[in-house]
Design a protein around this motif. Structure first.
Motif, PDB file in Angstrom:
ATOM      1  N   ALA A 174       1.390  -5.664   4.452  1.00  0.00           N
ATOM      2  CA  ALA A 174       1.385  -5.181   4.589  1.00  0.00           C
ATOM      3  C   ALA A 174       0.935  -3.869   4.020  1.00  0.00           C
ATOM      4  CB  ALA A 174       2.356  -3.951   6.036  1.00  0.00           C
ATOM      5  N   ARG A 175       1.456  -3.598   2.290  1.00  0.00           N
ATOM      6  CA  ARG A 175       1.042  -2.889   1.522  1.00  0.00           C
ATOM      7  C   ARG A 175      -0.694  -3.371   1.287  1.00  0.00           C
ATOM      8  NH1 ARG A 175       6.543  -2.494   0.229  1.00  0.00           N
ATOM      9  NH2 ARG A 175       6.067  -3.936  -1.630  1.00  0.00           N
ATOM     10  N   VAL A 176      -1.051  -4.668   0.699  1.00  0.00           N
ATOM     11  CA  VAL A 176      -1.346  -4.723   0.268  1.00  0.00           C
ATOM     12  C   VAL A 176      -2.957  -5.059   0.830  1.00  0.00           C
ATOM     13  CG1 VAL A 176      -2.953  -6.931  -0.104  1.00  0.00           C
ATOM     14  CG2 VAL A 176      -0.970  -7.386  -0.848  1.00  0.00           C
ATOM     15  N   VAL A 177      -2.649  -5.081   2.583  1.00  0.00           N
ATOM     16  CA  VAL A 177      -4.388  -4.806   3.847  1.00  0.00           C
ATOM     17  C   VAL A 177      -4.085  -2.880   3.644  1.00  0.00           C
ATOM     18  CG1 VAL A 177      -4.761  -4.543   5.951  1.00  0.00           C
ATOM     19  CG2 VAL A 177      -3.458  -6.544   4.910  1.00  0.00           C
ATOM     20  N   LEU A 178      -3.435  -2.730   3.255  1.00  0.00           N
ATOM     21  CA  LEU A 178      -3.597  -0.896   3.711  1.00  0.00           C
ATOM     22  C   LEU A 178      -4.589  -0.244   2.094  1.00  0.00           C
ATOM     23  CD1 LEU A 178      -3.133   2.154   5.245  1.00  0.00           C
ATOM     24  CD2 LEU A 178      -0.698   2.332   3.152  1.00  0.00           C
ATOM     25  N   ALA A 179      -4.236  -1.023   1.104  1.00  0.00           N
ATOM     26  CA  ALA A 179      -4.478  -0.997  -0.052  1.00  0.00           C
ATOM     27  C   ALA A 179      -6.013  -1.070  -0.526  1.00  0.00           C
ATOM     28  CB  ALA A 179      -3.497  -1.610  -1.252  1.00  0.00           C
ATOM     29  N   ALA A 180      -6.199  -2.129   0.539  1.00  0.00           N
ATOM     30  CA  ALA A 180      -8.120  -2.795   0.594  1.00  0.00           C
ATOM     31  C   ALA A 180      -8.235  -2.019   1.176  1.00  0.00           C
ATOM     32  CB  ALA A 180      -7.373  -4.344   1.061  1.00  0.00           C
ATOM     33  N   ALA A 181      -7.810  -1.744   3.413  1.00  0.00           N
ATOM     34  CA  ALA A 181      -8.362  -0.002   3.476  1.00  0.00           C
ATOM     35  C   ALA A 181      -8.664   1.215   2.765  1.00  0.00           C
ATOM     36  CB  ALA A 181      -7.778  -0.183   4.550  1.00  0.00           C
ATOM     37  N   VAL A 182      -7.878   0.609   1.857  1.00  0.00           N
ATOM     38  CA  VAL A 182      -8.441   2.239   1.013  1.00  0.00           C
ATOM     39  C   VAL A 182      -9.483   1.683   0.136  1.00  0.00           C
ATOM     40  CG1 VAL A 182      -7.533   4.303  -1.079  1.00  0.00           C
ATOM     41  CG2 VAL A 182      -6.456   3.095   1.108  1.00  0.00           C
ATOM     42  N   ALA A 183      -9.978   0.929  -0.800  1.00  0.00           N
ATOM     43  CA  ALA A 183     -10.571   0.696  -1.270  1.00  0.00           C
ATOM     44  C   ALA A 183     -11.544   0.665  -0.474  1.00  0.00           C
ATOM     45  CB  ALA A 183     -10.260  -0.783  -2.447  1.00  0.00           C
ATOM     46  N   ALA A 184     -12.050  -0.183   0.474  1.00  0.00           N
ATOM     47  CA  ALA A 184     -13.279  -0.015   1.517  1.00  0.00           C
ATOM     48  C   ALA A 184     -13.263   0.832   1.650  1.00  0.00           C
ATOM     49  CB  ALA A 184     -12.975  -1.177   2.585  1.00  0.00           C
ATOM     50  N   VAL A 205      -8.795  -6.423  -4.473  1.00  0.00           N
ATOM     51  CA  VAL A 205      -7.591  -5.808  -4.644  1.00  0.00           C
ATOM     52  C   VAL A 205      -6.694  -6.740  -3.807  1.00  0.00           C
ATOM     53  CG1 VAL A 205      -6.488  -4.103  -3.134  1.00  0.00           C
ATOM     54  CG2 VAL A 205      -8.718  -3.403  -4.880  1.00  0.00           C
ATOM     55  N   VAL A 206      -7.476  -7.410  -2.176  1.00  0.00           N
ATOM     56  CA  VAL A 206      -6.753  -8.037  -2.188  1.00  0.00           C
ATOM     57  C   VAL A 206      -5.680  -9.454  -2.482  1.00  0.00           C
ATOM     58  CG1 VAL A 206      -6.890 -10.192   0.111  1.00  0.00           C
ATOM     59  CG2 VAL A 206      -7.684  -7.945   0.444  1.00  0.00           C
ATOM     60  N   VAL A 207      -6.592  -9.978  -3.808  1.00  0.00           N
ATOM     61  CA  VAL A 207      -6.518 -11.345  -3.913  1.00  0.00           C
ATOM     62  C   VAL A 207      -5.479 -10.889  -5.093  1.00  0.00           C
ATOM     63  CG1 VAL A 207      -7.491 -12.784  -6.401  1.00  0.00           C
ATOM     64  CG2 VAL A 207      -8.811 -11.989  -3.942  1.00  0.00           C
ATOM     65  N   LEU A 208      -5.401  -9.239  -5.674  1.00  0.00           N
ATOM     66  CA  LEU A 208      -4.293  -9.093  -6.300  1.00  0.00           C
ATOM     67  C   LEU A 208      -3.072  -9.154  -6.337  1.00  0.00           C
ATOM     68  CD1 LEU A 208      -6.696  -7.039  -9.608  1.00  0.00           C
ATOM     69  CD2 LEU A 208      -5.464  -8.965  -9.925  1.00  0.00           C
ATOM     70  N   GLY A 209      -2.937  -9.061  -4.439  1.00  0.00           N
ATOM     71  CA  GLY A 209      -1.897  -7.937  -4.309  1.00  0.00           C
ATOM     72  C   GLY A 209      -1.178  -9.336  -3.543  1.00  0.00           C
ATOM     73  N   PHE A 210      -2.000 -10.256  -3.548  1.00  0.00           N
ATOM     74  CA  PHE A 210      -0.916 -11.745  -3.091  1.00  0.00           C
ATOM     75  C   PHE A 210      -0.917 -12.171  -4.386  1.00  0.00           C
ATOM     76  CE2 PHE A 210      -2.715 -10.911   0.609  1.00  0.00           C
ATOM     77  CZ  PHE A 210      -2.047 -10.278   1.793  1.00  0.00           C
ATOM     78  N   ALA A 211      -1.873 -12.327  -5.265  1.00  0.00           N
ATOM     79  CA  ALA A 211      -1.005 -12.858  -6.193  1.00  0.00           C
ATOM     80  C   ALA A 211       0.268 -12.376  -7.133  1.00  0.00           C
ATOM     81  CB  ALA A 211      -2.405 -13.170  -7.716  1.00  0.00           C
ATOM     82  N   LEU A 212       0.365 -11.339  -6.693  1.00  0.00           N
ATOM     83  CA  LEU A 212       1.717 -10.227  -7.747  1.00  0.00           C
ATOM     84  C   LEU A 212       2.581 -10.449  -6.657  1.00  0.00           C
ATOM     85  CD1 LEU A 212      -0.313  -6.749  -9.310  1.00  0.00           C
ATOM     86  CD2 LEU A 212       0.661  -9.498 -10.395  1.00  0.00           C
ATOM     87  N   ARG A 213       2.117 -10.862  -5.067  1.00  0.00           N
ATOM     88  CA  ARG A 213       3.033 -10.840  -4.581  1.00  0.00           C
ATOM     89  C   ARG A 213       4.061  -9.538  -3.395  1.00  0.00           C
ATOM     90  NH1 ARG A 213       6.306 -15.820  -4.096  1.00  0.00           N
ATOM     91  NH2 ARG A 213       5.069 -17.184  -6.317  1.00  0.00           N
ATOM     92  N   GLN A 214       3.043  -9.014  -3.038  1.00  0.00           N
ATOM     93  CA  GLN A 214       3.132  -7.966  -2.393  1.00  0.00           C
ATOM     94  C   GLN A 214       3.233  -7.881  -1.439  1.00  0.00           C
ATOM     95  OE1 GLN A 214       3.160  -4.800  -4.162  1.00  0.00           O
ATOM     96  NE2 GLN A 214       3.953  -6.221  -6.258  1.00  0.00           N
TER      97      GLN A 214
END
Length: 225
Positions: free
Chosen positions: A26-36, A14-23
């Motif tokens: 804060a949204r990337v970290v929150l999505a990664a926390a939900v995934a964890a 999720v982190v890799v895809l989030g930064f690759a898609l230039r999100q």
């Protein structure tokens, strides 16, 4: 890769895809926390309690927020303009030379444990970036474009990052040095913090040389013919 391992790596993906898609980070970290939380099989209430407890444990990191109003006030009273005027009146000032000097100060002070002597909010934004922009304007035969201004600001921030990252590893009491020492000790390899810090010197020297070379090349690229 087994399915179980791929499932366990879901937060990383999720982190890799989030930064690759230039999100937004804060949204990337929150999505990664939900995934964890999903991977760990946590109930949403347990997930919220863990998130809240983690925030309370590191709330001292928000002390930097207290400095932001002070920085905003000094900027509103002309600190950035003063920095630009100082550089504009300095003959021979070039952005690369300026940033190489800042890199030396930043890396040297971080090696002595003075990691707070700099940073994006208190130093780069109000002082270093305006100086680099003013020095770039002196070198450019035409008015700077928005892309050139953003480049000067980005290079100022990158210089701060390089100086801090490779300088703080030379400080004996730095958390990462102590973490490495504890990691090796758990596996039967006894190393003192001094030993680890000394082995960081070649990396720090190489990092300084590489980034200083980039800044020097930047000066030559933008030099007025």
């Amino acid at each position: 890769m087994s399915g179980q391992l791929a499932w366990a790596l879901l937060p990383v993906i999720v982190v890799v895809l989030g930064f690759a898609l230039r999100q937004h980070p804060a949204r990337v970290v929150l999505a990664a926390a939900v995934a964890a939380g999903i991977v760990a099989g946590m109930h949403w209430r347990e997930w919220l309690e863990t998130l809240g407890q983690s925030f309370l444990n590191v709330r001292y990191l928000l002390v930097i927020v207290l400095a932001l109003p002070v920085i905003a006030q000094v900027e509103a009273h002309g600190l950035r303009d003063l920095a630009r005027r100082l550089i504009a009146g300095w003959k021979g000032a070039r952005p690369g030379r300026l940033l190489i000097g800042y890199l030396a100060v930043r890396q040297g002070s971080a090696a002595l444990g003075l990691t707070s002597l700099g940073g994006h909010a208190p130093m780069v934004r109000p002082l270093v970036a305006p100086m680099a922009e003013a020095a770039t304007e002196r070198d450019s035969p035409t008015p700077l474009t928005d892309a050139q201004r953003e480049d000067a600001r980005a290079m100022s921030a990158a210089t701060d990052n390089v100086g801090l990252f490779f300088g703080e590893d030379l400080f004996l009491a730095f958390g990462a040095v102590l973490l490495m020492q504890a990691f090796f000790a758990e596996r039967g390899i006894q190393m003192s913090p001094l030993h680890i810090a000394l082995w960081g010197i070649p990396t720090a020297v190489c990092a300084f040389a590489i980034h200083a070379g980039r800044l020097w090349w930047r000066d030559r690229r933008w030099q007025v013919p």
